[in-house]
Design an enzyme around this catalytic site. Structure first.
Site, PDB file in Angstrom:
ATOM      1  N   GLY A 166       8.385 -11.232   0.201  1.00  0.00           N
ATOM      2  CA  GLY A 166       8.497 -10.150  -0.932  1.00  0.00           C
ATOM      3  C   GLY A 166       7.303 -10.248  -2.081  1.00  0.00           C
ATOM      4  O   GLY A 166       7.163 -11.318  -2.398  1.00  0.00           O
ATOM      5  N   ALA A 167       6.838  -9.150  -2.274  1.00  0.00           N
ATOM      6  CA  ALA A 167       5.554  -9.114  -2.879  1.00  0.00           C
ATOM      7  C   ALA A 167       5.537  -9.875  -4.370  1.00  0.00           C
ATOM      8  O   ALA A 167       4.918 -10.874  -4.505  1.00  0.00           O
ATOM      9  CB  ALA A 167       5.139  -7.539  -3.122  1.00  0.00           C
TER      10      ALA A 167
ATOM     11  N   GLN B  88      15.150  -8.466   7.696  1.00  0.00           N
ATOM     12  CA  GLN B  88      15.454  -8.928   6.350  1.00  0.00           C
ATOM     13  C   GLN B  88      16.546  -8.032   5.572  1.00  0.00           C
ATOM     14  O   GLN B  88      17.460  -8.760   4.862  1.00  0.00           O
ATOM     15  CB  GLN B  88      14.062  -8.548   5.280  1.00  0.00           C
ATOM     16  CG  GLN B  88      13.079  -9.485   5.748  1.00  0.00           C
ATOM     17  CD  GLN B  88      12.124  -8.853   6.595  1.00  0.00           C
ATOM     18  OE1 GLN B  88      12.340  -8.149   7.798  1.00  0.00           O
ATOM     19  NE2 GLN B  88      10.708  -9.118   6.291  1.00  0.00           N
TER      20      GLN B  88
ATOM     21  N   ASP C 148       4.927  -3.219  -1.461  1.00  0.00           N
ATOM     22  CA  ASP C 148       3.919  -4.330  -1.415  1.00  0.00           C
ATOM     23  C   ASP C 148       2.822  -3.986  -1.917  1.00  0.00           C
ATOM     24  O   ASP C 148       1.953  -4.923  -2.125  1.00  0.00           O
ATOM     25  CB  ASP C 148       3.995  -4.753   0.335  1.00  0.00           C
ATOM     26  CG  ASP C 148       5.391  -5.381   0.628  1.00  0.00           C
ATOM     27  OD1 ASP C 148       5.900  -4.424   1.108  1.00  0.00           O
ATOM     28  OD2 ASP C 148       5.574  -6.587   0.778  1.00  0.00           O
TER      29      ASP C 148
ATOM     30  N   ASN D 132       4.926  -0.568   2.528  1.00  0.00           N
ATOM     31  CA  ASN D 132       6.208  -0.917   2.543  1.00  0.00           C
ATOM     32  C   ASN D 132       6.592  -1.480   3.823  1.00  0.00           C
ATOM     33  O   ASN D 132       5.864  -0.918   4.748  1.00  0.00           O
ATOM     34  CB  ASN D 132       7.249  -0.131   2.035  1.00  0.00           C
ATOM     35  CG  ASN D 132       8.389  -1.212   1.318  1.00  0.00           C
ATOM     36  OD1 ASN D 132       8.326  -1.995   0.765  1.00  0.00           O
ATOM     37  ND2 ASN D 132       9.723  -0.562   1.725  1.00  0.00           N
TER      38      ASN D 132
HETATM   39  C1  LIG Z   1      10.011  -6.431  -3.863  1.00  0.00           C
HETATM   40  S1  LIG Z   1       8.525  -6.530  -2.720  1.00  0.00           S
HETATM   41  C2  LIG Z   1       9.819  -6.338  -1.100  1.00  0.00           C
HETATM   42  C3  LIG Z   1       9.033  -5.851  -0.012  1.00  0.00           C
HETATM   43  O1  LIG Z   1       8.320  -7.163   0.697  1.00  0.00           O
HETATM   44  C4  LIG Z   1       9.080  -7.026   1.910  1.00  0.00           C
HETATM   45  O2  LIG Z   1       7.995  -7.376   2.934  1.00  0.00           O
HETATM   46  P1  LIG Z   1       8.289  -9.114   3.532  1.00  0.00           P
HETATM   47  O3  LIG Z   1       9.621  -9.349   3.556  1.00  0.00           O
HETATM   48  O4  LIG Z   1       7.436  -9.200   4.824  1.00  0.00           O
HETATM   49  O5  LIG Z   1       7.424  -9.794   2.680  1.00  0.00           O
HETATM   50  C5  LIG Z   1       9.357  -5.649   2.091  1.00  0.00           C
HETATM   51  O6  LIG Z   1       8.072  -4.836   2.574  1.00  0.00           O
HETATM   52  C6  LIG Z   1       9.936  -5.278   0.881  1.00  0.00           C
HETATM   53  O7  LIG Z   1      10.119  -4.003   0.616  1.00  0.00           O
END
Ligand SMILES: CSC[C@H]1O[C@H](OP(=O)(O)O)[C@H](O)[C@@H]1O
Length: 362
Positions: free
Chosen positions: A54-55, A203, A244, A254
């Site tokens: 998550g960013a 996720q 992201d 995203n």
């Molecule tokens: C609030 S940022 C959340 C964003 O991050 C996730 O990616 P990942 O699980 O690969 O880090 C996803 O794109 C979410 O929307």
């Protein structure tokens, strides 16, 4: 947020100045386990292996990884090595670069002996700020949910579709896309969430469904390809997703699949909102489709899946032919034209350069 009545953040200081605790998100939803990060490498691997993801949480973990690295080597060469190691963990979420630039600027002109203490203080500020930013995003997004609630027949819930996990597990607390949902729920507004499972790492199924369930927010898990169909049947009042990296002109990078959801939303007249902190805005990039680096992750994320047996044992199984060629783009870019609005800590604006500059005086 709370887990079984106990308040948690996704990252916290364990032994002050020495170690940091995180939730191992690869183990959810079946096992709730925390991990201690005691070195730069611990932090880097936690980001690379998506123990934390998550960013905003990637940014927060990188900030503390910087501290852990300085504990071992606070020389100029050490600072460069720390920056480079953390920078190459994951390429898409711009919060990573933002946090590393913040930490390096803080220590660059300071004596090596002073650097670690300054860094630990700044990392804590970044986390506290992230919580306040998420709460502000929640308040600003809550107004949008209330507007829709006012149009619904008495007793009917506002149906919000979200993709992947932009929940409190993706930030330090509250989340971005989920912050307005949690605030609506806390305010007694009837809200229901369609949770995209979000292949290939699921996720949505493993994280968003878990955290909404733990908090008591009504939700329904759906396959990624169901959302458009639900929109055609009037069952989605709005979409709220995270991001992201959002460009200066409002293009939204995203989780893979977001673009397709935005297309379906536009085709069905469903408002499509993106919730983001300003730390996720990349002011140096305009055209997201052409300029944002899209992470390519390993094929096993598609060919294998983990699950819990009736015995409670968690196992991993193959779900595709051995050796099958795989392409695994982890993100896509939704052009600004498909975004109804950006929900930021400073307010809601159009997904445009004018909209963002109006809020952030750039
Ligand atoms: C609030 S940022 C959340 C964003 O991050 C996730 O990616 P990942 O699980 O690969 O880090 C996803 O794109 C979410 O929307």
């Amino acid at each position: 947020m709370e887990i079984d009545g106990k308040p948690y953040r996704t990252i916290w200081v364990e032994d002050p100045g020495k170690t940091v605790g995180v939730i191992d998100q690869t183990k959810l939803p079946h096992v709730f386990e925390t991990l201690t990060l005691a070195s730069l490498e611990d932090a880097a691997v936690a980001i690379e292996d998506m123990i934390v993801r998550g960013a905003p949480l990637i940014g927060a973990t990188a900030a503390y990884g910087f501290c852990l690295g300085l504990n071992a080597d606070s020389s100029d060469a050490g600072v460069s090595a720390i920056y480079d190691r953390l920078y190459r963990t994951r390429p898409t979420a711009v919060n990573l670069r933002w946090a590393l630039d913040e930490m390096r600027a803080l220590v660059d002109n300071r004596a090596p002996a002073e650097r670690a203490a300054l860094a630990w203080e700044r990392a804590a500020e970044i986390c506290d700020d992230d919580v306040e930013i998420s709460k502000a995003i929640g308040r600003n997004g809550l107004a949008l949910i209330e507007e829709i609630a006012a149009t619904k027949p008495a007793g009917e819930a506002v149906n919000v579709l979200t993709h992947c996990n932009a929940g409190w597990l993706a930030t330090v607390d509250w989340g971005t896309a989920t912050a307005p949902i949690y605030m609506a729920y806390e305010k007694g507004i009837k809200v229901h969430v369609w949770v995209d499972e979000t292949r290939p790492r699921n996720q949505g199924a493993s994280l968003t469904a878990w955290e909404l369930g733990r908090h008591g927010v009504p939700h329904t898990l759906i396959a990624d390809n169901v959302g458009g169909h639900l929109m055609q049947h009037g069952l989605v009042d709005m979409c709220i997703v995270g991001t992201d990296r959002t460009t200066a002109q409002g293009d939204v990078c995203n989780k893979i699949g977001t673009y397709l959801k935005a297309l379906a939303a536009q085709d069905n007249g469903v408002p499509f909102y993106v919730a983001l902190p300003s730390t996720t805005i990349d002011w140096t990039v305009a055209d997201g489709v052409r300029e944002i680096p899209i992470e390519q992750r390993k094929g096993e994320e598609l060919t294998k899946i983990a699950g819990r047996l009736e015995t409670g044992e968690v196992v991993t199984v193959d779900i595709a032919p051995e050796g099958v060629p795989v392409r695994n783009d982890a993100f896509d870019v939704t052009p600004a034209r498909l975004v109804t609005g950006l929900i930021t800590e400073r307010g809601v604006c159009a997904a445009s350069e004018r909209g963002l500059k109006g809020l952030f005086d750039r």
